[in-house]
Design a protein around this motif. Structure first.
Motif, PDB file in Angstrom:
ATOM      1  N   VAL A  56      27.000  24.275  42.217  1.00 43.72           N
ATOM      2  CA  VAL A  56      27.483  25.506  42.844  1.00 43.72           C
ATOM      3  C   VAL A  56      29.001  25.593  42.747  1.00 43.72           C
ATOM      4  CG1 VAL A  56      27.657  26.774  45.015  1.00 43.72           C
ATOM      5  CG2 VAL A  56      25.510  25.636  44.419  1.00 43.72           C
ATOM      6  N   LYS A  57      29.681  24.457  42.949  1.00 46.26           N
ATOM      7  CA  LYS A  57      31.139  24.448  42.880  1.00 46.26           C
ATOM      8  C   LYS A  57      31.628  24.842  41.491  1.00 46.26           C
ATOM      9  CE  LYS A  57      35.160  21.538  43.872  1.00 46.26           C
ATOM     10  NZ  LYS A  57      35.627  20.194  44.308  1.00 46.26           N
ATOM     11  N   ALA A  58      30.940  24.357  40.457  1.00 44.55           N
ATOM     12  CA  ALA A  58      31.322  24.685  39.080  1.00 44.55           C
ATOM     13  C   ALA A  58      31.116  26.173  38.802  1.00 44.55           C
ATOM     14  CB  ALA A  58      30.504  23.849  38.112  1.00 44.55           C
ATOM     15  N   VAL A  59      30.011  26.721  39.296  1.00 43.53           N
ATOM     16  CA  VAL A  59      29.746  28.152  39.111  1.00 43.53           C
ATOM     17  C   VAL A  59      30.810  28.982  39.831  1.00 43.53           C
ATOM     18  CG1 VAL A  59      28.115  30.023  39.540  1.00 43.53           C
ATOM     19  CG2 VAL A  59      27.279  27.777  38.836  1.00 43.53           C
ATOM     20  N   GLY A  60      31.195  28.533  41.024  1.00 41.69           N
ATOM     21  CA  GLY A  60      32.236  29.241  41.777  1.00 41.69           C
ATOM     22  C   GLY A  60      33.557  29.257  41.041  1.00 41.69           C
ATOM     23  N   SER A  61      33.913  28.140  40.426  1.00 43.02           N
ATOM     24  CA  SER A  61      35.167  28.088  39.669  1.00 43.02           C
ATOM     25  C   SER A  61      35.111  28.995  38.450  1.00 43.02           C
ATOM     26  CB  SER A  61      35.464  26.639  39.250  1.00 43.02           C
ATOM     27  OG  SER A  61      34.536  26.200  38.260  1.00 43.02           O
ATOM     28  N   VAL A  62      33.934  29.114  37.849  1.00 39.91           N
ATOM     29  CA  VAL A  62      33.762  30.006  36.700  1.00 39.91           C
ATOM     30  C   VAL A  62      33.975  31.456  37.125  1.00 39.91           C
ATOM     31  CG1 VAL A  62      32.076  30.943  35.092  1.00 39.91           C
ATOM     32  CG2 VAL A  62      32.273  28.477  35.361  1.00 39.91           C
ATOM     33  N   PHE A  63      33.397  31.850  38.258  1.00 38.60           N
ATOM     34  CA  PHE A  63      33.579  33.214  38.767  1.00 38.60           C
ATOM     35  C   PHE A  63      35.052  33.484  39.065  1.00 38.60           C
ATOM     36  CE2 PHE A  63      29.044  33.513  39.219  1.00 38.60           C
ATOM     37  CZ  PHE A  63      28.780  34.869  39.295  1.00 38.60           C
ATOM     38  N   SER A  64      35.722  32.517  39.697  1.00 39.56           N
ATOM     39  CA  SER A  64      37.134  32.688  40.048  1.00 39.56           C
ATOM     40  C   SER A  64      38.002  32.809  38.803  1.00 39.56           C
ATOM     41  CB  SER A  64      37.591  31.490  40.891  1.00 39.56           C
ATOM     42  OG  SER A  64      38.969  31.574  41.160  1.00 39.56           O
ATOM     43  N   GLN A  65      37.762  31.944  37.838  1.00 41.90           N
ATOM     44  CA  GLN A  65      38.517  31.967  36.585  1.00 41.90           C
ATOM     45  C   GLN A  65      38.313  33.279  35.844  1.00 41.90           C
ATOM     46  OE1 GLN A  65      37.244  28.976  33.812  1.00 41.90           O
ATOM     47  NE2 GLN A  65      38.612  29.649  32.194  1.00 41.90           N
ATOM     48  N   SER A  66      37.077  33.754  35.815  1.00 45.36           N
ATOM     49  CA  SER A  66      36.764  34.994  35.106  1.00 45.36           C
ATOM     50  C   SER A  66      37.409  36.198  35.780  1.00 45.36           C
ATOM     51  CB  SER A  66      35.241  35.174  35.032  1.00 45.36           C
ATOM     52  OG  SER A  66      34.621  34.078  34.389  1.00 45.36           O
ATOM     53  N   ALA A  67      37.410  36.210  37.105  1.00 45.41           N
ATOM     54  CA  ALA A  67      38.004  37.334  37.836  1.00 45.41           C
ATOM     55  C   ALA A  67      39.507  37.417  37.591  1.00 45.41           C
ATOM     56  CB  ALA A  67      37.716  37.181  39.325  1.00 45.41           C
ATOM     57  N   LYS A  68      40.178  36.262  37.505  1.00 45.44           N
ATOM     58  CA  LYS A  68      41.621  36.260  37.289  1.00 45.44           C
ATOM     59  C   LYS A  68      41.983  36.840  35.929  1.00 45.44           C
ATOM     60  CE  LYS A  68      42.568  32.292  40.304  1.00 45.44           C
ATOM     61  NZ  LYS A  68      42.985  30.856  40.358  1.00 45.44           N
ATOM     62  N   THR A  69      41.149  36.605  34.940  1.00 45.81           N
ATOM     63  CA  THR A  69      41.444  37.114  33.598  1.00 45.81           C
ATOM     64  C   THR A  69      41.265  38.630  33.500  1.00 45.81           C
ATOM     65  OG1 THR A  69      39.178  36.768  32.799  1.00 45.81           O
ATOM     66  CG2 THR A  69      40.711  34.923  32.569  1.00 45.81           C
ATOM     67  N   MET A  70      40.683  39.244  34.507  1.00 51.06           N
ATOM     68  CA  MET A  70      40.389  40.676  34.464  1.00 51.06           C
ATOM     69  C   MET A  70      41.550  41.551  34.915  1.00 51.06           C
ATOM     70  SD  MET A  70      37.387  41.433  33.294  1.00 51.06           S
ATOM     71  CE  MET A  70      37.200  43.093  33.947  1.00 51.06           C
ATOM     72  N   VAL A  71      42.628  40.940  35.436  1.00 53.12           N
ATOM     73  CA  VAL A  71      43.724  41.731  35.998  1.00 53.12           C
ATOM     74  C   VAL A  71      44.344  42.647  34.945  1.00 53.12           C
ATOM     75  CG1 VAL A  71      45.984  41.655  37.098  1.00 53.12           C
ATOM     76  CG2 VAL A  71      44.221  39.994  37.759  1.00 53.12           C
ATOM     77  N   GLY A  72      44.733  42.073  33.803  1.00 56.11           N
ATOM     78  CA  GLY A  72      45.333  42.884  32.746  1.00 56.11           C
ATOM     79  C   GLY A  72      44.380  43.930  32.204  1.00 56.11           C
ATOM     80  N   THR A  73      43.112  43.559  32.070  1.00 57.19           N
ATOM     81  CA  THR A  73      42.096  44.493  31.579  1.00 57.19           C
ATOM     82  C   THR A  73      41.928  45.668  32.525  1.00 57.19           C
ATOM     83  OG1 THR A  73      40.927  42.646  30.553  1.00 57.19           O
ATOM     84  CG2 THR A  73      39.701  44.688  30.831  1.00 57.19           C
ATOM     85  N   ALA A  74      41.957  45.381  33.828  1.00 51.44           N
ATOM     86  CA  ALA A  74      41.792  46.436  34.831  1.00 51.44           C
ATOM     87  C   ALA A  74      42.927  47.458  34.737  1.00 51.44           C
ATOM     88  CB  ALA A  74      41.735  45.825  36.227  1.00 51.44           C
ATOM     89  N   ILE A  75      44.149  46.975  34.525  1.00 55.88           N
ATOM     90  CA  ILE A  75      45.292  47.892  34.396  1.00 55.88           C
ATOM     91  C   ILE A  75      45.163  48.737  33.135  1.00 55.88           C
ATOM     92  CG2 ILE A  75      47.791  48.021  34.069  1.00 55.88           C
ATOM     93  CD1 ILE A  75      48.003  45.410  35.694  1.00 55.88           C
ATOM     94  N   ALA A  76      44.829  48.081  32.026  1.00 54.25           N
ATOM     95  CA  ALA A  76      44.742  48.799  30.748  1.00 54.25           C
ATOM     96  C   ALA A  76      43.618  49.822  30.748  1.00 54.25           C
ATOM     97  CB  ALA A  76      44.561  47.802  29.612  1.00 54.25           C
ATOM     98  N   LEU A  77      42.425  49.395  31.128  1.00 57.03           N
ATOM     99  CA  LEU A  77      41.285  50.310  31.130  1.00 57.03           C
ATOM    100  C   LEU A  77      41.411  51.359  32.238  1.00 57.03           C
ATOM    101  CD1 LEU A  77      38.274  47.908  30.442  1.00 57.03           C
ATOM    102  CD2 LEU A  77      39.267  49.580  28.889  1.00 57.03           C
ATOM    103  N   GLY A  78      41.967  50.941  33.375  1.00 54.03           N
ATOM    104  CA  GLY A  78      42.095  51.858  34.511  1.00 54.03           C
ATOM    105  C   GLY A  78      43.071  52.984  34.264  1.00 54.03           C
TER     106      GLY A  78
END
Length: 543
Positions: free
Chosen positions: A382-404
């Motif tokens: 579960v801890k590994a899955v949580g870190s994957v979700f956290s890591q993936s969400a952080k990479t979305m910041v630039g994408t959110a600005i560009a697409l938004g």
């Protein structure tokens, strides 16, 4: 149109090209500036009411959320496979087929990507193929740019034929029924068989264009990413590349002619894989010496403590592919169930602008299901899955600005038909201007219009919805066969997919390449121009 009005209509195209390609700004900077310029000029020059602009921006934000959900799902699956060590096994598996990077590129980006395009569409192939290529050791820039170029021919029948079944079909409507000029052409016949003829014509033309896309891919790979920067090293496997091109285009043409536009890309990609993978293992049409990157240019995969069986490593992608296909078949109840839940806004701010998306039907949800199943199948804690979700969400910041900001800009452009200047919408005014200048040479221009639509709207389906009736009307005026002109619209929309900003931002973000969109578009621009030019020339000959 006055000069200022022409400049306003061109702003979404010119601004993106100026800031991304010439000034080389990142999409996170270029797209907000382009949105602001488009909104201001739409209000003052095109005289689009502020309420209409605001509604278009809200519509764009809602659509952007749906795209970001797909991107997040793709990133999440990629990071999950990295964490479990599956990506290392996948890399080793492709190496066992062949160590030749040129062949790996053709199999993954061209054939597997075409299959995914047929099943899901909407930018999913590049979001899946690019990280797979990176996992094999491809430089991220090569992975994204070449995956976008490869995702072209199959786009005609992406998402189970949506660009034709929905895009062209809806685009020929005027109100709730077929436009009078279309009804007159059909003479009372049903639209379905006519759309099948359009599909068959598009793939027939593509036999002379799409077949060479694998060759273009490998030549660009060796020229721009090889140690020797050589064109020749790409042309060395020209026979195999053309063979791989035909392995997709011939089955796709057969299916489009006999069955219609729903499954050419799915079946073409699948048949192509069944033919090309065994041929590659046997070295059919391949030189004895495999081609590879210089050691310094390769992306090093993370070490794993134990090798995962290949079938287990590939299982998540098999799950994604199976779910995508099963949820896109009308005969099964899954599609209807998943589409029952809608998120959106009807008559935004009192305007006629309405938009919805179906969260459970989006590929992003299928990615999420695959991630959860993968976590169990690959025994991730579960801890590994949580870190994957956290890591993936952080990479979305630039994408959110560009697409938004990119999508709202597009929606202002498309929804500009409501204005006080007595003008059509910006895309239609541009198309009218170009058609008046082209005259009987219109077949040479028709694919460019389709490409422009994809570049601006982010979708081949939306491009055909915007321009199909216009293309049909021009064909009628110049006495050309509307089926051929509509086929050129479809092929142009395919080519525009290579330079589509939304797909580019999405694919770049998956492999952590946000900020390099201008470099990517400079690489994909030439193949796009080759595609539309060839389509126009062949269409001109046919007419």
């Amino acid at each position: 149109m006055t000069f200022l009005q022409m400049l306003t209509a061109l702003t979404p195209v010119v601004a993106v090209f100026l800031f991304l390609v010439i000034l080389r700004l990142s999409a996170t900077k270029a797209m907000p500036i382009s949105l602001a310029a488009t909104a201001v000029l739409a209000f003052f020059i095109w005289q689009v009411p502020a309420i209409q602009i605001s509604a278009a921006i809200i519509e764009g934000l809602i659509i952007a959320v749906s795209i970001m959900w797909i991107v997040f799902g793709a990133i999440l699956l990629l990071n999950t496979l990295k964490k479990s060590g599956a990506m290392d096994s996948i890399r080793n598996g492709f190496t066992q087929i062949t160590a030749d990077r040129r062949v790996q590129l053709i199999i993954i980006a061209w054939l597997f990507g075409s299959f995914i395009e047929g099943a899901a569409g909407f930018g999913t192939p590049a979001a899946i193929a690019a990280p797979l290529l990176v996992a094999l050791g491809f430089p991220p820039l090569a992975a994204v740019a070449l995956a976008l170029i490869a995702d072209s021919s199959a786009v005609s029948f992406g998402a189970v034929g949506t660009p034709i079944i929905v895009g062209v079909n809806q685009g020929l409507n005027q109100g709730s029924s077929l436009a009078p000029v279309v009804q007159e052409e059909l003479g009372g016949a049903a639209i379905g068989p006519y759309l099948q003829e359009v599909a068959s014509t598009a793939v027939f033309i593509d036999l002379f264009i799409g077949t060479f896309i694998p060759l273009i891919l490998v030549v660009m790979l060796t020229r721009f990413f090889g140690e020797n920067r050589s064109w020749k090293e790409g042309f060395q496997i020209a026979p195999f590349a053309i063979f791989a091109g035909l392995a997709f285009t011939v089955p796709a043409f057969t299916v489009a002619t006999l069955l219609g536009p729903e499954f050419p890309s799915i079946i073409g990609g699948l048949v192509g894989l069944m033919i090309v993978v065994p041929a590659a293992k046997k070295g059919f049409l391949l030189p004895k010496k495999a081609w590879d990157f210089a050691a310094a240019d390769q992306v090093k995969a993370e070490a794993v403590t134990a090798a995962m069986p290949l079938w287990k490593a590939w299982l998540p992608y098999l799950i994604v592919t199976s779910l995508l296909v099963l949820t896109r078949i009308d005969a099964l109840p899954l599609k209807a169930w998943l589409r029952e839940v809608q998120v959106g806004w009807s008559n935004i701010l009192g305007t006629e602008i309405t938009t919805y998306f179906e969260p459970f039907y989006l590929p992003g949800t299928i990615f999420l299901v695959a991630v959860l199943l993968t976590a169990m199948l690959h025994s991730l804690r579960v801890k590994a899955v949580g870190s994957v979700f956290s890591q993936s969400a952080k990479t979305m910041v630039g994408t959110a600005i560009a697409l938004g900001t990119a999508v709202p800009m597009v929606r202002i452009f498309i929804n500009s038909g409501v204005n006080g200047a007595d003008l059509l919408s910006m895309p239609l005014e541009l198309a009218d201007f170009v058609s008046a200048a082209a005259g009987t040479n219109w077949p040479l221009v028709a694919p460019i219009i389709g490409a422009l639509g994809s570049f601006i709207s982010g979708s081949a389906t939306f491009s055909s919805m915007m321009f199909s009736l216009f293309q049909f009307s021009v064909a009628d005026q110049i006495g050309a066969d509307p089926r051929v002109v509509l086929a050129l619209q479809v092929l142009g929309a395919n080519a525009g997919n290579m330079i589509c900003v939304l797909n580019m931002v999405a694919a770049a973000s998956v492999v952590n390449l946000t900020g390099k969109e201008g470099t990517i578009i400079r690489m994909t621009l030439v193949p796009m121009m080759f595609y539309v030019t060839m389509a126009g020339v062949i269409g001109f000959i046919l007419l």
